[in-house]
Design an enzyme around this catalytic site. Sequence first.
Site, PDB file in Angstrom:
ATOM      1  N   SER A 105      43.752  16.041  64.965  1.00  0.00           N
ATOM      2  CA  SER A 105      42.429  16.243  64.372  1.00  0.00           C
ATOM      3  C   SER A 105      41.909  15.040  63.585  1.00  0.00           C
ATOM      4  O   SER A 105      40.712  14.735  63.655  1.00  0.00           O
ATOM      5  CB  SER A 105      42.430  17.488  63.485  1.00  0.00           C
ATOM      6  OG  SER A 105      42.587  18.650  64.261  1.00  0.00           O
ATOM      7  N   THR A 162      45.337  25.070  61.090  1.00  0.00           N
ATOM      8  CA  THR A 162      46.195  25.346  62.223  1.00  0.00           C
ATOM      9  C   THR A 162      47.299  26.297  61.757  1.00  0.00           C
ATOM     10  O   THR A 162      47.284  26.772  60.619  1.00  0.00           O
ATOM     11  CB  THR A 162      46.742  24.035  62.817  1.00  0.00           C
ATOM     12  OG1 THR A 162      47.442  24.317  64.022  1.00  0.00           O
ATOM     13  CG2 THR A 162      47.651  23.300  61.848  1.00  0.00           C
ATOM     14  N   LYS A 191      45.754  30.545  59.936  1.00  0.00           N
ATOM     15  CA  LYS A 191      44.494  31.112  60.410  1.00  0.00           C
ATOM     16  C   LYS A 191      44.247  32.515  59.872  1.00  0.00           C
ATOM     17  O   LYS A 191      43.102  32.912  59.662  1.00  0.00           O
ATOM     18  CB  LYS A 191      44.457  31.091  61.936  1.00  0.00           C
ATOM     19  CG  LYS A 191      44.491  29.681  62.504  1.00  0.00           C
ATOM     20  CD  LYS A 191      44.481  29.656  64.022  1.00  0.00           C
ATOM     21  CE  LYS A 191      44.607  28.238  64.541  1.00  0.00           C
ATOM     22  NZ  LYS A 191      44.587  28.169  66.028  1.00  0.00           N
ATOM     23  N   ASN A 194      39.898  29.247  61.970  1.00  0.00           N
ATOM     24  CA  ASN A 194      40.472  27.906  62.018  1.00  0.00           C
ATOM     25  C   ASN A 194      39.574  26.857  61.375  1.00  0.00           C
ATOM     26  O   ASN A 194      39.889  25.671  61.397  1.00  0.00           O
ATOM     27  CB  ASN A 194      40.802  27.497  63.463  1.00  0.00           C
ATOM     28  CG  ASN A 194      39.567  27.113  64.252  1.00  0.00           C
ATOM     29  OD1 ASN A 194      38.476  27.630  64.020  1.00  0.00           O
ATOM     30  ND2 ASN A 194      39.731  26.190  65.194  1.00  0.00           N
ATOM     31  N   ASP A 219      38.245  27.878  68.166  1.00  0.00           N
ATOM     32  CA  ASP A 219      39.181  27.834  69.297  1.00  0.00           C
ATOM     33  C   ASP A 219      38.571  28.488  70.533  1.00  0.00           C
ATOM     34  O   ASP A 219      38.749  28.011  71.658  1.00  0.00           O
ATOM     35  CB  ASP A 219      40.488  28.545  68.940  1.00  0.00           C
ATOM     36  CG  ASP A 219      41.355  27.752  67.977  1.00  0.00           C
ATOM     37  OD1 ASP A 219      41.219  26.513  67.938  1.00  0.00           O
ATOM     38  OD2 ASP A 219      42.176  28.372  67.278  1.00  0.00           O
ATOM     39  N   ALA A 244      51.456  36.567  74.454  1.00  0.00           N
ATOM     40  CA  ALA A 244      50.691  37.634  73.800  1.00  0.00           C
ATOM     41  C   ALA A 244      50.582  37.410  72.294  1.00  0.00           C
ATOM     42  O   ALA A 244      50.425  38.358  71.537  1.00  0.00           O
ATOM     43  CB  ALA A 244      51.351  38.987  74.079  1.00  0.00           C
ATOM     44  N   GLY A 245      50.629  36.155  71.872  1.00  0.00           N
ATOM     45  CA  GLY A 245      50.534  35.845  70.452  1.00  0.00           C
ATOM     46  C   GLY A 245      49.099  35.655  69.997  1.00  0.00           C
ATOM     47  O   GLY A 245      48.140  36.061  70.665  1.00  0.00           O
ATOM     48  N   ARG A 281      56.889  38.857  77.479  1.00  0.00           N
ATOM     49  CA  ARG A 281      58.281  39.303  77.534  1.00  0.00           C
ATOM     50  C   ARG A 281      58.412  40.751  77.088  1.00  0.00           C
ATOM     51  O   ARG A 281      59.279  41.474  77.559  1.00  0.00           O
ATOM     52  CB  ARG A 281      59.154  38.395  76.652  1.00  0.00           C
ATOM     53  CG  ARG A 281      59.292  36.984  77.196  1.00  0.00           C
ATOM     54  CD  ARG A 281      60.275  36.164  76.375  1.00  0.00           C
ATOM     55  NE  ARG A 281      60.481  34.844  76.977  1.00  0.00           N
ATOM     56  CZ  ARG A 281      59.722  33.791  76.746  1.00  0.00           C
ATOM     57  NH1 ARG A 281      58.689  33.902  75.917  1.00  0.00           N
ATOM     58  NH2 ARG A 281      59.963  32.635  77.324  1.00  0.00           N
ATOM     59  N   GLY A 285      45.939  21.174  76.788  1.00  0.00           N
ATOM     60  CA  GLY A 285      45.033  21.683  75.777  1.00  0.00           C
ATOM     61  C   GLY A 285      44.187  20.629  75.091  1.00  0.00           C
ATOM     62  O   GLY A 285      43.451  20.957  74.147  1.00  0.00           O
TER      63      GLY A 285
END
Length: 288
Positions: free
Chosen positions: A29, A73, A77, A98, A113, A137-138, A161, A247
């Site tokens: 950043s 970050t 958040k 963020n 984001d 899935a976070g 998972r 990303g």
Amino acid sequence: MVLGQPGQVLRAGATRLAVWGDPIEHSRSPQLHAAAYRVLGLDWTYERRRVSEADFAAVLASLDDSWRGLSLTMPLKGVAFAAARRNDRRAELTGATNTLLLGRDGPSGFNTDIGGIVRALAEEGFDAVDRARIVGAGATATSALVALGELGTRRVEIAARRPSAVDPLRELGERLGVAVAAVDLAAPVHTSVPLTIATLPGDAPVTDAAADALAGPGGLLLDVVYGHWPTALSAAWDRAGRRAVSGLGMLLHQAVLQVRIFTAGDPHVPLDDEASVIAAMRQAVVGD
């Protein structure tokens, strides 16, 4: 006289910005924002500071009027969302902020984001997509799901998972009008989709067999990781002869929206000569 980082002295009245997180050394950043403010002719400083979740409130309260805003970050958040006097719709949907725009009446929170994902996908030709897959899935998967909803996606598989980890995302999907289904990350066969968004950390363990099973029918891969490249998933996409992008595009475009917020107070207000600003920011982190 105002002291910044060790050895740095800022002129009185300087406008200060920073990115906070823990860890923070990997953050790109500062390069992105410094490039933007040079093009805009703003003598603003942008620092990098390691701040833990436990210390966040105290450090935020210690800032003086020279501070204009913060980029946040992980793992900040959630606490930034709670600290904001108001949050934009994207932050409200995800519970993740963020970006904080600081003011005398308290900070305003934003989630850039989501816009970063939308704009990065547009550069790859995805202005709309009817179905997609998210890997992981976070917290980042939440932003990815909202971004897909904005692109008109109506069916999303989430490869995780633990199926139970998908439950909050399924509930969010109902609010967005997106049907969310959980699939096993280690499944040997997956349905065909035109787009996959990977939200796993760069060092997350993924077996070659699981990665290859996702890559074959996975379409374009947008892997939100940019510090650990190639990832296990991007390597599998390469083996399958499919395109994978890191990303960095998402990072770039979420930062553009932050610059809009820090300069105009609104992520929807374009910058002066924004094309030149974006080109300089891209050069700062990508080099082309």
